[in-house]
Structure formats: structure tokens, C-alpha cells
Write a protein that holds these residues in place. Structure first.
Motif, short mmCIF file in Angstrom:
data_model
loop_
_atom_site.label_atom_id
_atom_site.label_comp_id
_atom_site.label_asym_id
_atom_site.label_seq_id
_atom_site.Cartn_x
_atom_site.Cartn_y
_atom_site.Cartn_z
N LYS A 154 0.82 -1.22 0.00
CA LYS A 154 0.00 0.00 0.00
C LYS A 154 0.85 1.26 0.00
CE LYS A 154 -4.41 -1.25 0.62
NZ LYS A 154 -4.77 -2.37 1.49
N GLU A 155 2.05 1.17 0.55
CA GLU A 155 2.88 2.37 0.64
C GLU A 155 3.42 2.80 -0.71
OE1 GLU A 155 5.96 2.50 3.60
OE2 GLU A 155 4.65 1.43 4.98
N CYS A 157 1.86 1.86 -3.75
CA CYS A 157 0.83 1.89 -4.78
C CYS A 157 0.52 3.34 -5.14
CB CYS A 157 -0.44 1.20 -4.30
SG CYS A 157 -1.78 1.29 -5.49
N GLY A 159 -2.05 4.07 -7.24
CA GLY A 159 -3.46 4.16 -7.59
C GLY A 159 -3.66 4.38 -9.07
N ASP A 175 -9.62 1.32 -3.31
CA ASP A 175 -10.23 1.66 -2.03
C ASP A 175 -10.43 3.17 -1.98
OD1 ASP A 175 -10.90 2.18 0.59
OD2 ASP A 175 -9.62 0.57 1.37
N ARG A 177 -11.05 5.11 0.29
CA ARG A 177 -10.52 5.80 1.47
C ARG A 177 -9.06 6.20 1.28
NH1 ARG A 177 -12.41 1.05 5.31
NH2 ARG A 177 -11.37 0.04 3.58
N SER A 178 -8.30 5.34 0.60
CA SER A 178 -6.87 5.60 0.48
C SER A 178 -6.45 5.92 -0.95
CB SER A 178 -6.08 4.39 0.97
OG SER A 178 -6.39 3.26 0.18
N GLY A 179 -7.32 5.61 -1.93
CA GLY A 179 -6.94 5.83 -3.31
C GLY A 179 -5.96 4.79 -3.84
N THR A 180 -5.68 3.76 -3.04
CA THR A 180 -4.78 2.70 -3.49
C THR A 180 -5.59 1.45 -3.78
OG1 THR A 180 -4.37 2.02 -1.22
CG2 THR A 180 -2.81 3.57 -2.18
N ASP A 182 -6.79 -2.46 -3.69
CA ASP A 182 -6.94 -3.46 -2.64
C ASP A 182 -7.45 -4.74 -3.29
OD1 ASP A 182 -6.72 -4.02 0.17
OD2 ASP A 182 -8.89 -4.24 0.20
#
Lengths: 252, 152
Positions: A154-155, A157, A159, A175, A177-180, A182
Motif C-alpha cells: 500500500k505504501e 501503490c 493508484g 479503495d 478511502r486511500s486511493g490505493t 486493494d
């Protein structure tokens, strides 16, 4: 010191500093295997799904969302269940639905005994060994782990959504919430601790079972040997490791 | 001699630029590429441990069975033994770690049972299914079926 001597000594010095640097880098990187009894190279994870046992209760979908903090709104799933309604003899045109991914179960929709074929198909990331999603990632944020799980960092990615497009099984989402991105991690945090995945823990009939292909005593070997199994979209040659038995030709 | 040096001056300038560009590239690369990148392949190796460190939410049935031996006994011989505790009671890792801190849900019988047992043509034909309008009497299923051993 003559020239020959100088070249020899200098060469050795350069070689030594070079190898010292490589060794130092390895020291800085740290030992990755923090779980003392878990060796990455001793495992090769897969899943066995017996479609004939799936009752479409949606327990796996709910458990997955709880375990992995998946956003509760519809359309975001790491695993979901599809209902197939195949009119008599017409496997080319199945009617497929998945209301809220099966999270709330499947309200009865089709009349009994109308000559159609009806069944549920649980779906999740196929943990491909030659994964198209990994190949398209521009920053190495998604990868096949040495123990056979396709994971997302995730760190790193961005997006960019390339992998969402590349996955032939539609198993990835962004996702909000994070824009990455999942996706199913095969509950990597659980299997590293020696637990089974949340969906397998939640399955009341044993329709889905986690398996370790490198463990000779794992029951998945019996499943693969004694049952007629298939992976989804074999023509894509993705090296999928989610094996279905009883898979109907209408399932895409 | 002087003439030829002048000719080479622009080459030297290009060389200096090239060296500067390489230096900038190496500097940026040393910052941008994670230290453990490439240890197992083209990815950040410590991402494995980051993901593995996520907290567990479902404790797993063997954890429950260690403390709740009475329930295990009650379930003995039932077809429900293969249904793990947390399917009905919800995730309970927090409860298993400290039983007094949180209590798992006590599910309401009817909703819970119908989730699995309501009749549906897509279910395998040999799975026991009931029509809630005809079976029982609108009341909680647990009135007739003991919740940990539902077979009458």
C-alpha cells in the motif's frame, strides 16, 4: 611497488570493499523472516473450492470484510459469491447475479423445477503464479510473494489502476478511502500465524479450503488428485491457484 | 595545440553535464528506491512483514474450544460441529484475548438460522432447507432446536 603489484593490490582492495558493501546492505535490510517458525520458501498457498458444497450463505463475504477492514459499501469485495441460473442446456447464456456480493445472502428469485440449473460460485483472487496484474504494475507495488500469494504494497501503490484493468477475474478495486488498490491477500496476516483464512474459517460446509501445495500432508493434494478440478479462465495461462471442482462450463 | 584544446572544450562541457546528470540520478535513486527492494524480487521485501503484521479479527475455532469445553460437549454429535463458533457469534479475537473486555454477539436465532437454511433453488439439493412460512411457527427456531445441537 611495481606496476603489477599495484594492480593486484588495488584490484583486491576494490573487490573487498565491493563485497563488504553488498554484505552491509544485506545487514541493513534486516532479516525478513520475523515469524520464527515460518519459512517463506516452505509454502506455496492455494485454495480448493467445492462448488457442490456452497450454500450461498455469504458467511465468507461478511467474514472477509470484517477481517480485512474492507469498506462496507457494495461493489467493494475481496471475495464475493455469484449465483448462476443456467436455462436448460444453454450454457452460453447464464444469468448471473450477486446482490451486494452475497453479503446479505441471496433472496429466492427463481422458481423451483423450471428445468434450469442453479448454483453458487464463490470468487476471490486466484493468486496467479504468473499474474498479469503484477506484470503491469509500474512501481513494483504488487507482487507475487515467495510463498505464492499476490500482495499489494500500500505504501508504494500509486493508484494508477493498471492492475485493476489487467486482472482477468475482476478481483481488484480502488479503495476510495486511500486511493490505493486493494485485493484478497489470502489473509496473509493469518496464514503467517498458522491460521486459516477468514473465509475458510467462516465456511460452514467446507466448500472453500486453504491449502499449502508444498506441504505433502495437506488434504489439498487429495482434492487435486481425486476430484475433477479446473481453474477459472485457463486459456489466460495465468497460473491460477484457486482450484474449483464441479465447475460448470457456463462460469466465466 | 591551443586550437585543438578549444575544439575539445564543448566535449568537456558535455562530459561535465553527463557526470552531473548521473550524480543527480544516483542521488534520487538512493532516496526513492527502498533499501530492501529486490531482496525476493522486484518489490519492497519488508512489505511482506508489514502485511503479515495486520491484526487478526477472527480468533479461529480452536481458540474458543480451549475455554468453552461445555459448548464443545453440547455440540458433540451434531451436524453443526463443522460450523465454527465465530460464524454464528461473529469475530471474537478481542474476546478470546481477554474474555471480560468484550463479549461476542448472542445471535438472534431466527435470522441467523434462516440465513443458511431458508429454501433456495441454487443451494445443493441435499442441503437441509426449510420454508419458513410452513416450518415451525414464526417463533424463534431455538424454541424447538437447541442452539448448539439443533437436531431434535
Amino acid at each position: 611497488m611495481d606496476r603489477r603489484d599495484f594492480l593486484l593490490k588495488g584490484g583486491k582492495l576494490i573487490w573487498l570493499t565491493g563485497s563488504a558493501m553488498v554484505a552491509w546492505e544485506a545487514v541493513l535490510a534486516g532479516e525478513p523472516e520475523t515469524a520464527p517458525n515460518y519459512k517463506l520458501t516452505d509454502h506455496w498457498w492455494a485454495m480448493a473450492i467445492d462448488i457442490g458444497l456452497c450454500i450461498g450463505c455469504g458467511s465468507c463475504v461478511r467474514a472477509c470484510k470484517e477481517e480485512n477492514g474492507v469498506i462496507k459499501e457494495p461493489f467493494f469485495f475481496r471475495t464475493w459469491v455469484e449465483r448462476y441460473h443456467v436455462p436448460h442446456g444453454d450454457i452460453e447464456r447464464p444469468e448471473v447475479d450477486s446482490p451486494n456480493g452475497g453479503y446479505d445472502g441471496f433472496p429466492e428469485k427463481y422458481p423451483p423445477q423450471d428445468g434450469s440449473k442453479n448454483f453458487f460460485v464463490p470468487k476471490l483472487c486466484n493468486q496467479c503464479a504468473h499474474s498479469p496484474c503484477v506484470q503491469v504494475c509500474p512501481v513494483g507495488a504488487t507482487f507475487e510473494s515467495p510463498d505464492g500469494v499476490v500482495l499489494v504494497d500500500k505504501e508504494y501503490c500509486l493508484g494508477c489502476r493498471y492492475c485493476v484493468q489487467a486482472c482477468p477475474y475482476g478481483c481488484r478495486y480502488i479503495d476510495p478511502r486511500s486511493g490505493t488498490v486493494d485485493k484478497c491477500s489470502l489473509c496473509y496476516h493469518r496464514i503467517r500465524r498458522g491460521l486459516t483464512t477468514a473465509c475458510c474459517e467462516a465456511c460452514p460446509t467446507g466448500a472453500r479450503r486453504l491449502g499449502d501445495l508444498k506441504d505433502p500432508n495437506d488434504p489439498i493434494h487429495e482434492f487435486l488428485r481425486d476430484r475433477r478440478v479446473q481453474v477459472l479462465k485457463p486459456q489466460m495461462a495465468t497460473g491460477a491457484k484457486v482450484y474449483y471442482c464441479d465447475l460448470d462450463g457456463s462460469v466465466r | 595545440m591551443r586550437q585543438s584544446l578549444k575544439d575539445r572544450e564543448h566535449l568537456l562541457r558535455m562530459l561535465a553535464l553527463l557526470v552531473a546528470a548521473i550524480a543527480v540520478f544516483l542521488f534520487v535513486r538512493s532516496i526513492a528506491v527502498p533499501k530492501d527492494y529486490g531482496r525476493f524480487g522486484p518489490f519492497r521485501a519488508s512489505a511482506l512483514d508489514d502485511i503479515a503484521a495486520m491484526p487478526v479479527v477472527f480468533a479461529g475455532h480452536s481458540a474458543c474450544e480451549e475455554c468453552h469445553s461445555d459448548v464443545v460437549e453440547a455440540r458433540q454429535g451434531s451436524k453443526h460441529t463443522q460450523i465454527h463458533c465465530e460464524i454464528c457469534h461473529g469475530p471474537a479475537a478481542a474476546h478470546a484475548a481477554d474474555p471480560t473486555a468484550s463479549k461476542p454477539a448472542r445471535p438472534d436465532g431466527r435470522e441467523l438460522c434462516l440465513n443458511c437454511h431458508v429454501i433456495n433453488v441454487a443451494r445443493p439439493a441435499d442441503f437441509p432447507q426449510i420454508n419458513p412460512r410452513e416450518h415451525g411457527d414464526e417463533g424463534p427456531c431455538t424454541a424447538c432446536h437447541p442452539h448448539h445441537h439443533p437436531e431434535p
